[in-house]
Design a protein around this motif. Structure first.
Motif, PDB file in Angstrom:
ATOM      1  N   THR B 172       0.841  -1.198   0.000  1.00  0.00           N
ATOM      2  CA  THR B 172       0.000   0.000   0.000  1.00  0.00           C
ATOM      3  C   THR B 172       0.880   1.254   0.000  1.00  0.00           C
ATOM      4  O   THR B 172       2.019   1.229   0.465  1.00  0.00           O
ATOM      5  N   ASP B 173       0.306   2.323  -0.511  1.00  0.00           N
ATOM      6  CA  ASP B 173       1.030   3.599  -0.556  1.00  0.00           C
ATOM      7  C   ASP B 173       1.005   4.220   0.844  1.00  0.00           C
ATOM      8  O   ASP B 173      -0.048   4.638   1.324  1.00  0.00           O
ATOM      9  N   THR B 174       2.158   4.256   1.496  1.00  0.00           N
ATOM     10  CA  THR B 174       2.213   4.765   2.876  1.00  0.00           C
ATOM     11  C   THR B 174       2.649   6.235   2.935  1.00  0.00           C
ATOM     12  O   THR B 174       2.855   6.778   4.014  1.00  0.00           O
ATOM     13  N   SER B 175       2.784   6.853   1.762  1.00  0.00           N
ATOM     14  CA  SER B 175       3.244   8.251   1.778  1.00  0.00           C
ATOM     15  C   SER B 175       2.146   9.161   2.334  1.00  0.00           C
ATOM     16  O   SER B 175       0.963   8.892   2.169  1.00  0.00           O
ATOM     17  N   SER B 176       2.570  10.219   2.990  1.00  0.00           N
ATOM     18  CA  SER B 176       1.622  11.183   3.540  1.00  0.00           C
ATOM     19  C   SER B 176       1.978  12.561   3.002  1.00  0.00           C
ATOM     20  O   SER B 176       3.058  13.079   3.288  1.00  0.00           O
ATOM     21  N   LEU B 177       1.050  13.092   2.222  1.00  0.00           N
ATOM     22  CA  LEU B 177       1.310  14.422   1.649  1.00  0.00           C
ATOM     23  C   LEU B 177       1.437  15.471   2.746  1.00  0.00           C
ATOM     24  O   LEU B 177       2.219  16.417   2.628  1.00  0.00           O
ATOM     25  N   ILE B 178       0.676  15.276   3.834  1.00  0.00           N
ATOM     26  CA  ILE B 178       0.710  16.269   4.929  1.00  0.00           C
ATOM     27  C   ILE B 178       2.099  16.301   5.550  1.00  0.00           C
ATOM     28  O   ILE B 178       2.712  17.364   5.717  1.00  0.00           O
ATOM     29  N   ILE B 179       2.628  15.105   5.884  1.00  0.00           N
ATOM     30  CA  ILE B 179       3.949  15.044   6.517  1.00  0.00           C
ATOM     31  C   ILE B 179       5.016  15.557   5.548  1.00  0.00           C
ATOM     32  O   ILE B 179       5.918  16.314   5.919  1.00  0.00           O
ATOM     33  N   THR B 180       4.903  15.144   4.278  1.00  0.00           N
ATOM     34  CA  THR B 180       5.889  15.596   3.280  1.00  0.00           C
ATOM     35  C   THR B 180       5.878  17.107   3.158  1.00  0.00           C
ATOM     36  O   THR B 180       6.930  17.756   3.206  1.00  0.00           O
ATOM     37  N   TRP B 181       4.672  17.673   3.020  1.00  0.00           N
ATOM     38  CA  TRP B 181       4.583  19.133   2.855  1.00  0.00           C
ATOM     39  C   TRP B 181       5.016  19.879   4.102  1.00  0.00           C
ATOM     40  O   TRP B 181       5.669  20.915   4.019  1.00  0.00           O
ATOM     41  N   PHE B 182       4.656  19.323   5.284  1.00  0.00           N
ATOM     42  CA  PHE B 182       5.033  19.981   6.531  1.00  0.00           C
ATOM     43  C   PHE B 182       6.559  20.039   6.649  1.00  0.00           C
ATOM     44  O   PHE B 182       7.136  21.102   6.916  1.00  0.00           O
ATOM     45  N   GLY B 183       7.202  18.883   6.425  1.00  0.00           N
ATOM     46  CA  GLY B 183       8.669  18.841   6.500  1.00  0.00           C
ATOM     47  C   GLY B 183       9.311  19.744   5.463  1.00  0.00           C
ATOM     48  O   GLY B 183      10.285  20.453   5.731  1.00  0.00           O
ATOM     49  N   LEU B 184       8.727  19.712   4.248  1.00  0.00           N
ATOM     50  CA  LEU B 184       9.269  20.517   3.153  1.00  0.00           C
ATOM     51  C   LEU B 184       9.184  22.010   3.481  1.00  0.00           C
ATOM     52  O   LEU B 184      10.172  22.754   3.325  1.00  0.00           O
ATOM     53  N   LEU B 185       8.019  22.441   3.959  1.00  0.00           N
ATOM     54  CA  LEU B 185       7.846  23.859   4.284  1.00  0.00           C
ATOM     55  C   LEU B 185       8.759  24.282   5.437  1.00  0.00           C
ATOM     56  O   LEU B 185       9.327  25.370   5.419  1.00  0.00           O
ATOM     57  N   LEU B 186       8.894  23.383   6.429  1.00  0.00           N
ATOM     58  CA  LEU B 186       9.761  23.674   7.577  1.00  0.00           C
ATOM     59  C   LEU B 186      11.207  23.886   7.101  1.00  0.00           C
ATOM     60  O   LEU B 186      11.874  24.867   7.477  1.00  0.00           O
ATOM     61  N   LEU B 187      11.664  22.983   6.243  1.00  0.00           N
ATOM     62  CA  LEU B 187      13.049  23.078   5.761  1.00  0.00           C
ATOM     63  C   LEU B 187      13.237  24.302   4.855  1.00  0.00           C
ATOM     64  O   LEU B 187      14.270  24.963   4.906  1.00  0.00           O
ATOM     65  N   LEU B 188      12.222  24.583   4.028  1.00  0.00           N
ATOM     66  CA  LEU B 188      12.329  25.766   3.159  1.00  0.00           C
ATOM     67  C   LEU B 188      12.339  27.049   3.998  1.00  0.00           C
ATOM     68  O   LEU B 188      13.003  28.027   3.638  1.00  0.00           O
ATOM     69  N   ALA B 189      11.612  27.020   5.139  1.00  0.00           N
ATOM     70  CA  ALA B 189      11.638  28.184   6.038  1.00  0.00           C
ATOM     71  C   ALA B 189      13.038  28.355   6.632  1.00  0.00           C
ATOM     72  O   ALA B 189      13.551  29.476   6.737  1.00  0.00           O
ATOM     73  N   VAL B 190      13.668  27.241   7.008  1.00  0.00           N
ATOM     74  CA  VAL B 190      15.036  27.313   7.542  1.00  0.00           C
ATOM     75  C   VAL B 190      15.989  27.838   6.462  1.00  0.00           C
ATOM     76  O   VAL B 190      16.869  28.668   6.740  1.00  0.00           O
ATOM     77  N   ALA B 191      15.780  27.383   5.217  1.00  0.00           N
ATOM     78  CA  ALA B 191      16.620  27.859   4.106  1.00  0.00           C
ATOM     79  C   ALA B 191      16.463  29.365   3.931  1.00  0.00           C
ATOM     80  O   ALA B 191      17.437  30.087   3.682  1.00  0.00           O
ATOM     81  N   GLU B 192      15.223  29.842   4.096  1.00  0.00           N
ATOM     82  CA  GLU B 192      14.968  31.284   3.950  1.00  0.00           C
ATOM     83  C   GLU B 192      15.659  32.064   5.072  1.00  0.00           C
ATOM     84  O   GLU B 192      16.180  33.162   4.840  1.00  0.00           O
ATOM     85  N   VAL B 193      15.663  31.483   6.279  1.00  0.00           N
ATOM     86  CA  VAL B 193      16.367  32.121   7.406  1.00  0.00           C
ATOM     87  C   VAL B 193      17.855  32.253   7.069  1.00  0.00           C
ATOM     88  O   VAL B 193      18.465  33.315   7.271  1.00  0.00           O
ATOM     89  N   PHE B 194      18.441  31.201   6.527  1.00  0.00           N
ATOM     90  CA  PHE B 194      19.854  31.256   6.151  1.00  0.00           C
ATOM     91  C   PHE B 194      20.088  32.280   5.033  1.00  0.00           C
ATOM     92  O   PHE B 194      21.087  32.988   5.022  1.00  0.00           O
ATOM     93  N   ARG B 195      19.139  32.325   4.084  1.00  0.00           N
ATOM     94  CA  ARG B 195      19.309  33.255   2.955  1.00  0.00           C
ATOM     95  C   ARG B 195      19.276  34.708   3.457  1.00  0.00           C
ATOM     96  O   ARG B 195      20.123  35.523   3.104  1.00  0.00           O
ATOM     97  N   ARG B 196      18.285  34.998   4.323  1.00  0.00           N
ATOM     98  CA  ARG B 196      18.184  36.364   4.854  1.00  0.00           C
ATOM     99  C   ARG B 196      19.352  36.681   5.784  1.00  0.00           C
ATOM    100  O   ARG B 196      19.858  37.798   5.813  1.00  0.00           O
ATOM    101  N   GLY B 197      19.746  35.670   6.564  1.00  0.00           N
ATOM    102  CA  GLY B 197      20.890  35.858   7.459  1.00  0.00           C
ATOM    103  C   GLY B 197      22.154  36.167   6.675  1.00  0.00           C
ATOM    104  O   GLY B 197      22.952  37.028   7.073  1.00  0.00           O
ATOM    105  N   ALA B 198      22.324  35.466   5.541  1.00  0.00           N
ATOM    106  CA  ALA B 198      23.509  35.701   4.705  1.00  0.00           C
ATOM    107  C   ALA B 198      23.490  37.126   4.148  1.00  0.00           C
ATOM    108  O   ALA B 198      24.522  37.796   4.075  1.00  0.00           O
ATOM    109  N   ARG B 199      22.273  37.589   3.792  1.00  0.00           N
ATOM    110  CA  ARG B 199      22.167  38.956   3.255  1.00  0.00           C
ATOM    111  C   ARG B 199      22.499  39.980   4.338  1.00  0.00           C
ATOM    112  O   ARG B 199      23.210  40.966   4.099  1.00  0.00           O
ATOM    113  N   GLN B 200      22.016  39.720   5.557  1.00  0.00           N
ATOM    114  CA  GLN B 200      22.304  40.651   6.656  1.00  0.00           C
ATOM    115  C   GLN B 200      23.788  40.619   7.024  1.00  0.00           C
ATOM    116  O   GLN B 200      24.386  41.658   7.316  1.00  0.00           O
TER     117      GLN B 200
END
Lengths: 78, 208
Positions: B172-200
């Motif tokens: 059976t397909d055990t993938s969870s779009l919610i968990i995938t998207w949550f993790g993805l958004l969390l990591l992209l938010a961290v990436a954005e923090v690094f991007r803004r931090g680098a600019r500062q």
């Protein structure tokens, strides 16, 4: 000495800290003691490698040297 | 008023130790994966996930003879099927389903090790770190969402080659779009923090 670039836009601000120190017979280390600004930062300022100066640093340096900001910096003609 | 400097969670030494540990784990994972792939290509049998039909499940319940008041819960019971003499392509597909999360985890550990190496330094915010966290986010999405699809595809292919036994169904397909998207958004938010931090960090570089 070539004024430093700020990475994005070049500037033409020159710092005359070296001349002011010579006129007053003061060393960079002594200025550092009087102002509380590190010698590294003062050296960056003296060698035109600074891209920005805090007002607090400027105040401390001007107080210690008995000068005005206008005597410390000038903008070279383009 | 001078703010009291707070003690960082990771100092220069501890961040570098953690980075070395992560790099070692990542390298170990990639080494194990290489050995596993070579084994899968050398030996004919592979393990794939399949689910038992409801009828088999009820037979299991009856065969267990559980006392009154005790009942097995859950349907689509997952079991592992050993399949011999499969074509190389099928074997690789099955093995990919098993190894993909480990491959993603290994690569993510190496990327994260590079970020952690600089976390305790004077300048932890660098554009490279933002890009590496985006890479980790992509690896997370592949590991968490693509892997179950690959496992299912491998399972379907193996069962087809086995003549589609009536009492076995593909995994059976055990993938969870919610968990995938949550993790993805969390990591992209961290990436954005690094991007803004680098600019500062760039903005205050050269400030005296």
């Amino acid at each position: 000495m070539t004024p430093a670039d700020d990475g994005d836009r070049p500037h033409r601000v020159s710092c005359h800290l070296d001349e002011l120190l010579t006129e007053r017979g003061m060393s960079l280390v002594e200025l550092s003691h009087r102002t509380g600004v590190s010698t590294v930062n003062l050296s960056v300022l003296k060698n035109d490698r600074a891209r920005a100066v805090r007002f607090s640093t400027l105040t401390a340096v001007c107080d210690a040297l008995g000068c005005q900001p206008g005597e410390l910096f000038s903008v070279t003609p383009g | 008023m001078t703010p009291t400097p707070s003690r960082p969670l990771l100092g220069p030494r501890s961040s570098r130790r953690l980075a070395v540990l992560l790099a070692a784990l990542g390298t170990l994972a990639l080494g194990v994966i290489t050995v596993y792939v070579i084994n899968a290509l050398t030996f004919a049998s592979v393990l794939t996930e399949v689910t038992l039909s409801t009828r088999v499940r009820l037979d299991v319940d009856a065969g267990l003879g559980l006392p009154g008041g005790f009942t097995l819960a859950g349907d689509n019971l997952v079991v592992r099927l050993i399949a011999d003499d499969l074509p190389v392509g099928t074997r690789l597909l099955v093995v990919t389903g098993t190894l993909l999360p480990w491959l993603c985890a290994g690569l993510a550990a190496l990327a994260f090790a590079r970020v952690v190496w600089d976390l305790g330094s004077e300048n932890p915010f660098r554009p490279l770190h933002a890009r590496l966290v985006v890479v980790i986010a992509v690896l997370w999405a592949i590991g968490s969402w693509v892997t179950p699809q690959v496992v299912r595809a491998g399972s379907v292919e193996v069962l087809e080659l086995a003549g589609d036994p009536a009492d076995l169904a593909p995994a059976t397909d055990t993938s969870s779009l919610i968990i995938t998207w949550f993790g993805l958004l969390l990591l992209l938010a961290v990436a954005e923090v690094f991007r803004r931090g680098a600019r500062q960090a760039h903005d205050v570089d050269g400030l005296v």
